[in-house]
Design a protein around this motif. Structure first.
Motif, PDB file in Angstrom:
ATOM      1  N   HIS A 185       0.845  -1.153  -0.040  1.00 20.74           N
ATOM      2  CA  HIS A 185      -0.072   0.093   0.150  1.00 20.74           C
ATOM      3  C   HIS A 185       0.836   1.213   0.016  1.00 20.74           C
ATOM      4  CE1 HIS A 185      -2.883   2.779   2.099  1.00 20.74           C
ATOM      5  NE2 HIS A 185      -3.434   2.783   0.841  1.00 20.74           N
ATOM      6  N   ASP A 186       0.854   2.051  -1.159  1.00 24.34           N
ATOM      7  CA  ASP A 186       1.896   3.069  -1.193  1.00 24.34           C
ATOM      8  C   ASP A 186       1.699   4.131  -0.290  1.00 24.34           C
ATOM      9  OD1 ASP A 186      -0.577   3.839  -2.334  1.00 24.34           O
ATOM     10  OD2 ASP A 186       0.229   4.537  -4.482  1.00 24.34           O
ATOM     11  N   GLY A 187       0.467   4.430   0.272  1.00 25.27           N
ATOM     12  CA  GLY A 187      -0.185   5.580   1.165  1.00 25.27           C
ATOM     13  C   GLY A 187       0.311   5.227   2.309  1.00 25.27           C
ATOM     14  N   SER A 188       0.543   3.889   2.936  1.00 24.62           N
ATOM     15  CA  SER A 188       1.078   3.349   4.205  1.00 24.62           C
ATOM     16  C   SER A 188       2.690   3.632   4.190  1.00 24.62           C
ATOM     17  CB  SER A 188       0.864   1.942   4.421  1.00 24.62           C
ATOM     18  OG  SER A 188      -0.572   1.968   4.757  1.00 24.62           O
ATOM     19  N   ILE A 189       3.189   3.504   2.861  1.00 25.71           N
ATOM     20  CA  ILE A 189       4.650   3.553   2.805  1.00 25.71           C
ATOM     21  C   ILE A 189       5.128   5.126   3.118  1.00 25.71           C
ATOM     22  CG2 ILE A 189       6.640   3.347   1.141  1.00 25.71           C
ATOM     23  CD1 ILE A 189       6.132   0.719   2.755  1.00 25.71           C
ATOM     24  N   ALA A 190       4.238   6.037   2.271  1.00 24.22           N
ATOM     25  CA  ALA A 190       4.527   7.355   2.464  1.00 24.22           C
ATOM     26  C   ALA A 190       4.502   7.701   3.985  1.00 24.22           C
ATOM     27  CB  ALA A 190       3.475   7.948   1.539  1.00 24.22           C
ATOM     28  N   ARG A 191       3.376   7.211   4.600  1.00 30.36           N
ATOM     29  CA  ARG A 191       3.444   7.639   5.982  1.00 30.36           C
ATOM     30  C   ARG A 191       4.565   7.059   6.873  1.00 30.36           C
ATOM     31  NH1 ARG A 191       2.662  11.374   9.592  1.00 30.36           N
ATOM     32  NH2 ARG A 191       1.419  10.656  11.579  1.00 30.36           N
ATOM     33  N   ALA A 192       4.975   5.715   6.516  1.00 30.10           N
ATOM     34  CA  ALA A 192       5.888   5.383   7.190  1.00 30.10           C
ATOM     35  C   ALA A 192       7.201   6.244   7.203  1.00 30.10           C
ATOM     36  CB  ALA A 192       6.112   3.925   6.783  1.00 30.10           C
ATOM     37  N   ARG A 193       7.452   6.476   6.057  1.00 27.36           N
ATOM     38  CA  ARG A 193       8.650   7.239   5.860  1.00 27.36           C
ATOM     39  C   ARG A 193       8.435   8.728   6.690  1.00 27.36           C
ATOM     40  NH1 ARG A 193       8.388   6.367  -0.518  1.00 27.36           N
ATOM     41  NH2 ARG A 193       9.908   4.665  -0.654  1.00 27.36           N
ATOM     42  N   GLU A 194       7.485   9.249   6.687  1.00 24.53           N
ATOM     43  CA  GLU A 194       7.243  10.244   7.502  1.00 24.53           C
ATOM     44  C   GLU A 194       7.579  10.146   8.960  1.00 24.53           C
ATOM     45  OE1 GLU A 194       3.412  11.826   6.871  1.00 24.53           O
ATOM     46  OE2 GLU A 194       3.768  12.537   4.634  1.00 24.53           O
ATOM     47  N   LEU A 195       6.786   9.131   9.572  1.00 25.46           N
ATOM     48  CA  LEU A 195       7.062   8.783  10.919  1.00 25.46           C
ATOM     49  C   LEU A 195       8.647   8.518  11.347  1.00 25.46           C
ATOM     50  CD1 LEU A 195       3.847   6.789  11.611  1.00 25.46           C
ATOM     51  CD2 LEU A 195       4.215   9.029  12.199  1.00 25.46           C
ATOM     52  N   ALA A 196       9.199   7.676  10.334  1.00 23.94           N
ATOM     53  CA  ALA A 196      10.612   7.561  10.707  1.00 23.94           C
ATOM     54  C   ALA A 196      11.523   8.810  10.850  1.00 23.94           C
ATOM     55  CB  ALA A 196      11.169   6.471   9.771  1.00 23.94           C
ATOM     56  N   ALA A 197      11.307   9.498   9.821  1.00 24.12           N
ATOM     57  CA  ALA A 197      11.928  10.885   9.786  1.00 24.12           C
ATOM     58  C   ALA A 197      11.805  11.650  10.904  1.00 24.12           C
ATOM     59  CB  ALA A 197      11.570  11.594   8.424  1.00 24.12           C
ATOM     60  N   GLU A 198      10.508  11.545  11.474  1.00 24.10           N
ATOM     61  CA  GLU A 198       9.977  12.417  12.753  1.00 24.10           C
ATOM     62  C   GLU A 198      10.941  11.806  13.892  1.00 24.10           C
ATOM     63  OE1 GLU A 198       5.902  12.277  13.255  1.00 24.10           O
ATOM     64  OE2 GLU A 198       5.272  13.336  11.485  1.00 24.10           O
ATOM     65  N   GLU A 199      11.294  10.524  13.884  1.00 21.39           N
ATOM     66  CA  GLU A 199      11.769   9.875  15.027  1.00 21.39           C
ATOM     67  C   GLU A 199      13.499  10.065  14.871  1.00 21.39           C
ATOM     68  OE1 GLU A 199      10.682   8.549  17.662  1.00 21.39           O
ATOM     69  OE2 GLU A 199       8.658   8.862  17.168  1.00 21.39           O
ATOM     70  N   GLY A 200      13.840  10.562  13.635  1.00 23.38           N
ATOM     71  CA  GLY A 200      15.253  10.633  13.404  1.00 23.38           C
ATOM     72  C   GLY A 200      16.049   9.463  12.960  1.00 23.38           C
ATOM     73  N   VAL A 201      15.167   8.606  12.374  1.00 28.91           N
ATOM     74  CA  VAL A 201      15.682   6.862  12.051  1.00 28.91           C
ATOM     75  C   VAL A 201      16.454   7.205  10.723  1.00 28.91           C
ATOM     76  CG1 VAL A 201      15.340   4.771  11.666  1.00 28.91           C
ATOM     77  CG2 VAL A 201      14.169   5.692  13.532  1.00 28.91           C
ATOM     78  N   ASP A 202      17.598   6.725  10.778  1.00 31.36           N
ATOM     79  CA  ASP A 202      18.320   6.705   9.526  1.00 31.36           C
ATOM     80  C   ASP A 202      18.989   5.441   9.033  1.00 31.36           C
ATOM     81  OD1 ASP A 202      20.587   6.133  11.339  1.00 31.36           O
ATOM     82  OD2 ASP A 202      21.523   8.248  10.648  1.00 31.36           O
ATOM     83  N   ASN A 203      18.782   4.322   9.739  1.00 32.35           N
ATOM     84  CA  ASN A 203      18.737   2.896   9.004  1.00 32.35           C
ATOM     85  C   ASN A 203      17.791   2.150   8.860  1.00 32.35           C
ATOM     86  OD1 ASN A 203      18.398   3.025  11.918  1.00 32.35           O
ATOM     87  ND2 ASN A 203      19.229   1.041  12.229  1.00 32.35           N
ATOM     88  N   ALA A 204      16.610   2.913   8.644  1.00 31.70           N
ATOM     89  CA  ALA A 204      15.508   2.288   8.154  1.00 31.70           C
ATOM     90  C   ALA A 204      14.826   2.661   6.933  1.00 31.70           C
ATOM     91  CB  ALA A 204      14.391   2.215   9.092  1.00 31.70           C
ATOM     92  N   THR A 205      14.766   1.806   5.711  1.00 30.44           N
ATOM     93  CA  THR A 205      13.888   2.342   4.551  1.00 30.44           C
ATOM     94  C   THR A 205      12.912   1.562   4.199  1.00 30.44           C
ATOM     95  OG1 THR A 205      15.029   0.269   3.280  1.00 30.44           O
ATOM     96  CG2 THR A 205      16.533   2.464   3.544  1.00 30.44           C
ATOM     97  N   PHE A 206      11.980   2.394   3.445  1.00 32.07           N
ATOM     98  CA  PHE A 206      10.565   1.889   3.313  1.00 32.07           C
ATOM     99  C   PHE A 206      10.317   1.736   1.678  1.00 32.07           C
ATOM    100  CE2 PHE A 206      10.513   3.636   7.393  1.00 32.07           C
ATOM    101  CZ  PHE A 206      10.147   2.635   8.039  1.00 32.07           C
ATOM    102  N   GLU A 207       9.905   0.680   1.192  1.00 27.10           N
ATOM    103  CA  GLU A 207       9.686   0.475  -0.205  1.00 27.10           C
ATOM    104  C   GLU A 207       8.262  -0.033  -0.468  1.00 27.10           C
ATOM    105  OE1 GLU A 207      12.891  -1.382  -2.428  1.00 27.10           O
ATOM    106  OE2 GLU A 207      13.990  -1.311  -0.605  1.00 27.10           O
ATOM    107  N   VAL A 208       7.503   0.116  -1.463  1.00 26.00           N
ATOM    108  CA  VAL A 208       6.386  -0.512  -2.002  1.00 26.00           C
ATOM    109  C   VAL A 208       6.615  -1.847  -2.678  1.00 26.00           C
ATOM    110  CG1 VAL A 208       4.394  -0.280  -3.462  1.00 26.00           C
ATOM    111  CG2 VAL A 208       5.323   1.910  -2.424  1.00 26.00           C
TER     112      VAL A 208
END
Length: 356
Positions: A210-233
């Motif tokens: 689900h591309d919408g969920s992946i977009a939100r996952a990227r936003e939340l990870a960025a808010e948490e300052g995480v740099d060792n997680a990636t998200f892909e559809v």
């Protein structure tokens, strides 16, 4: 042939009607709980201690007449207590953990968004059931995705790193040293981000179709300052990468049309000594064993969310949210896993380990 119509037993009839009244009240008050969240009422009650409706109105800037009715409904639901001598309403510490404190391990109020989405989608789901068709996860009202995140996040925060992972054979040591992890069906990436935060030496890859969920996952990870997680559809049968040390499925395998195919694909993507972590809704192996409040909630969710999602996909196995450990073990064995065991459990989840 005439079928004899039995007269209802009066006591059982009264019990039935009583249960329906309780359920109708709960369904109505679920909306009020969310209104309380949106207006900051639960938080205000937690911070103020015993308060009158006038004091709560002053504190929140809201109209007192609305608040008195809302407060009365929460007393009737057992979520607040009322002291008639001084006309005060009180939120207990226990209820505050479930309704007001979002960082609590048992915060459940946000999960009512999930239930709200079902009512929004009810007519469309009804037509799919009528026609024997599936209803894709991506077709639901967006409130479902918010509710799913908020329902599962407290339990994952409380258990994933400190309780669940240590029960898996050798996995924590690998993660500390630097492992490669795939989080399949990651949704908004709560689990992915928690893993990345706890194990900065590891690379955590979240995948969801689900591309919408992946977009939100990227936003939340960025808010948490995480740099060792990636998200892909990507789906459960085409996500990229190989030699994964750990592949995780958090409350999603039963939603898939082809869970056997998904696990078979994961087996091919695992390192030789890799592990599959399967977190599924808690269930025993038979219907009579699941006739309890948790089972009731999960069977209902399975009817309108999980099973329709599976039936919308190729194979359409329809595993359901209450499959149970024995059925899940059969799925893993069919996918080619030689070792399968229950690592641990909570009132809401089974945590299962599969190895090649």
């Amino acid at each position: 042939m005439t079928t004899e119509i039995q007269e209802p037993d009066q006591a059982r009839l009264e019990q039935t009607l009583g249960q329906l009244v309780v359920d109708m009240g709960a369904a109505m008050n679920g909306a009020l709980v969310l209104i309380g969240v949106d207006l900051g009422l639960w938080r205000a009650l937690d911070e103020s201690g015993p308060t009158t409706s006038e004091q709560l109105a002053t504190r929140t800037g809201l109209r007192e007449r609305y608040l008195r009715e809302w407060l009365s409904a929460q007393v009737a639901s057992g979520y607040l207590t009322y002291e008639p001598d001084n006309d005060t309403f009180t939120l207990s510490p226990e209820h505050a953990m479930a309704l007001a404190r979002e960082d609590s391990p048992v915060y459940l109020a946000g999960g009512l968004h999930l239930i709200s989405s079902v009512y929004k989608d009810r007519l469309r789901i009804t037509e799919r059931i009528r026609n024997g068709e599936g209803f894709g996860w991506h077709e639901h009202d967006p409130e479902l995705f918010v509710g799913t995140e908020q329902f599962f996040r407290p339990g994952y925060r409380a258990n994933l790193v400190d309780v669940w992972l240590p029960t898996l054979d050798g996995v924590v040591d690998k993660l500390r040293a630097g492992a490669t992890v795939a989080d399949i069906g990651c949704g908004h990436g709560v689990s992915t981000t928690l893993l990345a935060q706890a194990f900065p030496q590891s690379t955590i890859r979240g995948f969801d179709y689900h591309d919408g969920s992946i977009a939100r996952a990227r936003e939340l990870a960025a808010e948490e300052g995480v740099d060792n997680a990636t998200f892909e559809v990507a789906s459960a049968t085409d996500f990229p990468g190989s030699d994964y040390d750990l592949i995780c499925y958090f409350d999603c395998l039963h939603d898939m049309g082809d869970p056997v195919g998904a696990l078979r694909y994961a087996r091919g993507a695992l390192a030789d000594d890799g592990t599959v972590m399967l977190v599924e809704p808690f269930a025993r192996d038979s219907l009579p064993e699941n006739l309890n409040p948790v089972g009731r909630m999960y069977y209902a969710a399975s009817t309108v969310l999980c099973t329709p999602s599976s039936l919308d996909q190729p194979v359409a196995l329809g595993l359901g949210a209450q499959a149970g450990e024995r059925r899940l073990a059969d799925v893993a064995a069919e996918a080619g896993f030689g070792t399968f065991r229950r690592a641990t459990e909570t009132p809401f989840n089974l945590v299962l380990e599969a190895r090649p």
